[in-house]
Write a protein that holds these residues in place. Structure first.
Motif, PDB file in Angstrom:
ATOM      1  N   VAL A 167       0.843  -1.191   0.000  1.00 54.04           N
ATOM      2  CA  VAL A 167       0.000   0.000   0.000  1.00 54.04           C
ATOM      3  C   VAL A 167       0.881   1.244   0.000  1.00 54.04           C
ATOM      4  CG1 VAL A 167      -1.716   1.329   1.284  1.00 54.04           C
ATOM      5  CG2 VAL A 167      -1.956  -1.149   1.070  1.00 54.04           C
ATOM      6  N   GLY A 168       1.982   1.209   0.732  1.00 52.96           N
ATOM      7  CA  GLY A 168       2.925   2.324   0.723  1.00 52.96           C
ATOM      8  C   GLY A 168       3.499   2.556  -0.658  1.00 52.96           C
ATOM      9  N   VAL A 169       3.810   1.472  -1.352  1.00 48.42           N
ATOM     10  CA  VAL A 169       4.308   1.589  -2.728  1.00 48.42           C
ATOM     11  C   VAL A 169       3.225   2.202  -3.608  1.00 48.42           C
ATOM     12  CG1 VAL A 169       5.058   0.288  -4.755  1.00 48.42           C
ATOM     13  CG2 VAL A 169       5.942  -0.304  -2.503  1.00 48.42           C
ATOM     14  N   HIS A 170       1.993   1.724  -3.442  1.00 48.60           N
ATOM     15  CA  HIS A 170       0.885   2.271  -4.222  1.00 48.60           C
ATOM     16  C   HIS A 170       0.760   3.776  -4.001  1.00 48.60           C
ATOM     17  CE1 HIS A 170      -3.059   2.740  -6.052  1.00 48.60           C
ATOM     18  NE2 HIS A 170      -3.363   3.459  -4.998  1.00 48.60           N
ATOM     19  N   LYS A 171       0.816   4.209  -2.755  1.00 49.68           N
ATOM     20  CA  LYS A 171       0.671   5.634  -2.461  1.00 49.68           C
ATOM     21  C   LYS A 171       1.805   6.435  -3.085  1.00 49.68           C
ATOM     22  CE  LYS A 171      -2.020   5.065   1.745  1.00 49.68           C
ATOM     23  NZ  LYS A 171      -2.027   5.121   3.199  1.00 49.68           N
ATOM     24  N   THR A 172       2.992   5.856  -3.084  1.00 48.96           N
ATOM     25  CA  THR A 172       4.139   6.544  -3.670  1.00 48.96           C
ATOM     26  C   THR A 172       3.958   6.769  -5.162  1.00 48.96           C
ATOM     27  OG1 THR A 172       5.611   5.623  -1.995  1.00 48.96           O
ATOM     28  CG2 THR A 172       6.634   6.419  -4.025  1.00 48.96           C
ATOM     29  N   TYR A 173       3.412   5.776  -5.845  1.00 50.86           N
ATOM     30  CA  TYR A 173       3.279   5.838  -7.295  1.00 50.86           C
ATOM     31  C   TYR A 173       1.854   6.136  -7.767  1.00 50.86           C
ATOM     32  CZ  TYR A 173       7.934   3.921  -7.347  1.00 50.86           C
ATOM     33  OH  TYR A 173       9.258   3.733  -7.152  1.00 50.86           O
ATOM     34  N   ALA A 174       0.963   6.505  -6.874  1.00 50.48           N
ATOM     35  CA  ALA A 174      -0.456   6.681  -7.211  1.00 50.48           C
ATOM     36  C   ALA A 174      -0.677   7.642  -8.369  1.00 50.48           C
ATOM     37  CB  ALA A 174      -1.242   7.140  -5.987  1.00 50.48           C
ATOM     38  N   GLY A 175       0.126   8.649  -8.484  1.00 49.71           N
ATOM     39  CA  GLY A 175      -0.037   9.611  -9.568  1.00 49.71           C
ATOM     40  C   GLY A 175       0.161   9.003 -10.945  1.00 49.71           C
ATOM     41  N   ASN A 176       0.847   7.869 -11.004  1.00 51.66           N
ATOM     42  CA  ASN A 176       1.082   7.213 -12.283  1.00 51.66           C
ATOM     43  C   ASN A 176      -0.039   6.263 -12.676  1.00 51.66           C
ATOM     44  OD1 ASN A 176       3.624   8.407 -12.445  1.00 51.66           O
ATOM     45  ND2 ASN A 176       4.553   6.772 -11.266  1.00 51.66           N
ATOM     46  N   TYR A 177      -0.946   5.959 -11.770  1.00 51.18           N
ATOM     47  CA  TYR A 177      -1.948   4.917 -12.014  1.00 51.18           C
ATOM     48  C   TYR A 177      -3.171   5.388 -12.776  1.00 51.18           C
ATOM     49  CZ  TYR A 177       0.659   2.041  -8.708  1.00 51.18           C
ATOM     50  OH  TYR A 177       1.622   1.331  -8.068  1.00 51.18           O
ATOM     51  N   ALA A 178      -3.554   6.613 -12.652  1.00 50.27           N
ATOM     52  CA  ALA A 178      -4.757   7.085 -13.330  1.00 50.27           C
ATOM     53  C   ALA A 178      -4.549   8.518 -13.792  1.00 50.27           C
ATOM     54  CB  ALA A 178      -5.962   6.993 -12.397  1.00 50.27           C
ATOM     55  N   GLN A 179      -4.904   8.758 -15.015  1.00 53.09           N
ATOM     56  CA  GLN A 179      -4.769  10.107 -15.552  1.00 53.09           C
ATOM     57  C   GLN A 179      -5.935  10.994 -15.132  1.00 53.09           C
ATOM     58  OE1 GLN A 179      -2.012  11.173 -17.099  1.00 53.09           O
ATOM     59  NE2 GLN A 179      -1.217   9.153 -16.640  1.00 53.09           N
ATOM     60  N   ASN A 180      -7.097  10.396 -14.953  1.00 57.50           N
ATOM     61  CA  ASN A 180      -8.292  11.171 -14.629  1.00 57.50           C
ATOM     62  C   ASN A 180      -8.870  10.689 -13.304  1.00 57.50           C
ATOM     63  OD1 ASN A 180     -10.646  12.565 -14.478  1.00 57.50           O
ATOM     64  ND2 ASN A 180     -11.419  11.959 -16.478  1.00 57.50           N
ATOM     65  N   ARG A 181      -8.455  11.288 -12.235  1.00 63.73           N
ATOM     66  CA  ARG A 181      -8.909  10.887 -10.900  1.00 63.73           C
ATOM     67  C   ARG A 181     -10.413  11.096 -10.723  1.00 63.73           C
ATOM     68  NH1 ARG A 181      -5.981   7.311  -8.771  1.00 63.73           N
ATOM     69  NH2 ARG A 181      -3.907   7.890  -8.205  1.00 63.73           N
ATOM     70  N   ASP A 182     -11.005  12.057 -11.442  1.00 58.31           N
ATOM     71  CA  ASP A 182     -12.435  12.303 -11.305  1.00 58.31           C
ATOM     72  C   ASP A 182     -13.259  11.123 -11.799  1.00 58.31           C
ATOM     73  OD1 ASP A 182     -11.872  14.799 -10.267  1.00 58.31           O
ATOM     74  OD2 ASP A 182     -11.972  15.773 -12.230  1.00 58.31           O
ATOM     75  N   ALA A 183     -12.706  10.339 -12.719  1.00 58.64           N
ATOM     76  CA  ALA A 183     -13.438   9.207 -13.283  1.00 58.64           C
ATOM     77  C   ALA A 183     -13.342   7.965 -12.408  1.00 58.64           C
ATOM     78  CB  ALA A 183     -12.905   8.886 -14.675  1.00 58.64           C
ATOM     79  N   ALA A 184     -12.431   7.943 -11.467  1.00 58.78           N
ATOM     80  CA  ALA A 184     -12.242   6.768 -10.612  1.00 58.78           C
ATOM     81  C   ALA A 184     -13.381   6.665  -9.611  1.00 58.78           C
ATOM     82  CB  ALA A 184     -10.908   6.855  -9.876  1.00 58.78           C
ATOM     83  N   PRO A 185     -13.854   5.434  -9.363  1.00 56.46           N
ATOM     84  CA  PRO A 185     -14.923   5.282  -8.363  1.00 56.46           C
ATOM     85  C   PRO A 185     -14.413   5.621  -6.967  1.00 56.46           C
ATOM     86  CG  PRO A 185     -14.161   3.147  -9.128  1.00 56.46           C
ATOM     87  CD  PRO A 185     -13.453   4.175  -9.950  1.00 56.46           C
ATOM     88  N   ASP A 186     -15.287   6.145  -6.150  1.00 58.25           N
ATOM     89  CA  ASP A 186     -14.929   6.435  -4.769  1.00 58.25           C
ATOM     90  C   ASP A 186     -14.813   5.113  -4.019  1.00 58.25           C
ATOM     91  OD1 ASP A 186     -14.388   7.995  -2.538  1.00 58.25           O
ATOM     92  OD2 ASP A 186     -16.495   8.029  -1.939  1.00 58.25           O
ATOM     93  N   HIS A 187     -13.802   4.981  -3.217  1.00 56.50           N
ATOM     94  CA  HIS A 187     -13.588   3.736  -2.487  1.00 56.50           C
ATOM     95  C   HIS A 187     -12.792   4.008  -1.222  1.00 56.50           C
ATOM     96  CE1 HIS A 187      -9.410   3.835  -3.784  1.00 56.50           C
ATOM     97  NE2 HIS A 187      -9.855   4.099  -4.986  1.00 56.50           N
ATOM     98  N   PRO A 188     -12.932   3.126  -0.261  1.00 55.51           N
ATOM     99  CA  PRO A 188     -12.141   3.278   0.963  1.00 55.51           C
ATOM    100  C   PRO A 188     -10.705   2.814   0.717  1.00 55.51           C
ATOM    101  CG  PRO A 188     -13.467   1.299   1.076  1.00 55.51           C
ATOM    102  CD  PRO A 188     -13.862   2.006  -0.180  1.00 55.51           C
ATOM    103  N   ASN A 189      -9.779   3.403   1.417  1.00 53.32           N
ATOM    104  CA  ASN A 189      -8.408   2.908   1.378  1.00 53.32           C
ATOM    105  C   ASN A 189      -8.344   1.632   2.205  1.00 53.32           C
ATOM    106  OD1 ASN A 189      -7.348   4.919  -0.227  1.00 53.32           O
ATOM    107  ND2 ASN A 189      -6.853   6.228   1.501  1.00 53.32           N
ATOM    108  N   VAL A 190      -7.726   0.616   1.658  1.00 48.79           N
ATOM    109  CA  VAL A 190      -7.608  -0.666   2.342  1.00 48.79           C
ATOM    110  C   VAL A 190      -6.146  -1.087   2.341  1.00 48.79           C
ATOM    111  CG1 VAL A 190      -9.950  -1.414   1.791  1.00 48.79           C
ATOM    112  CG2 VAL A 190      -8.091  -1.945   0.212  1.00 48.79           C
ATOM    113  N   ALA A 191      -5.811  -1.959   3.266  1.00 48.92           N
ATOM    114  CA  ALA A 191      -4.419  -2.407   3.387  1.00 48.92           C
ATOM    115  C   ALA A 191      -4.076  -3.533   2.416  1.00 48.92           C
ATOM    116  CB  ALA A 191      -4.161  -2.876   4.817  1.00 48.92           C
ATOM    117  N   TYR A 192      -5.086  -4.170   1.836  1.00 50.00           N
ATOM    118  CA  TYR A 192      -4.847  -5.290   0.932  1.00 50.00           C
ATOM    119  C   TYR A 192      -6.112  -5.586   0.138  1.00 50.00           C
ATOM    120  CZ  TYR A 192      -7.303  -7.612   4.702  1.00 50.00           C
ATOM    121  OH  TYR A 192      -8.229  -7.945   5.649  1.00 50.00           O
TER     122      TYR A 192
END
Length: 114
Positions: free
Chosen positions: A45-70
């Motif tokens: 999850v820490g790795v994901h947070k570090t690279y999160a900006g690379n995962y989606a170009q349009n954050r507004d289009a992403a579904p709302d979801h809770p942060n989870v550990a796995y």
């Protein structure tokens, strides 16, 4: 763990991951899909947070979801393929197709490319 949601499964789980798998199989066929769980032991999850900006170009289009550990059902890399194969068996995939998606397709492409 924050990229596996689907319309049918709005929580991060094996089921939501497999929704993505079945979408890909329907789109391009079983011969062109493979699993490569990129989770790792440790703080993925820490790795994901570090690279999160690379995962989606349009954050507004992403579904709302809770942060989870796995991702539920894929929380341990040592169990990923066991749980994936179990899901595939439960949903009627045969041995040949299972062999393809858990490594056979990858090996075929690598053999062709290398």
């Amino acid at each position: 763990p924050h990229t596996t949601l689907s319309q049918e499964h709005r929580e991060h789980s094996l089921e939501s991951v497999m929704d993505h798998f079945t979408y890909c199989v329907d789109l391009v066929g079983i011969d062109h899909v493979t699993f490569g769980p990129d989770t790792m032991f440790g703080d993925h999850v820490g790795v994901h947070k570090t690279y999160a900006g690379n995962y989606a170009q349009n954050r507004d289009a992403a579904p709302d979801h809770p942060n989870v550990a796995y991702v539920d059902g894929l929380e341990n890399p040592a169990e990923n393929f066991t749980n994936i194969v179990g899901w595939l068996v439960k949903h009627g995939y045969g041995d040949d197709d299972i062999s393809k998606v858990i490594g056979g397709n990858t090996l075929r492409v690598l053999d062709h490319v290398w």
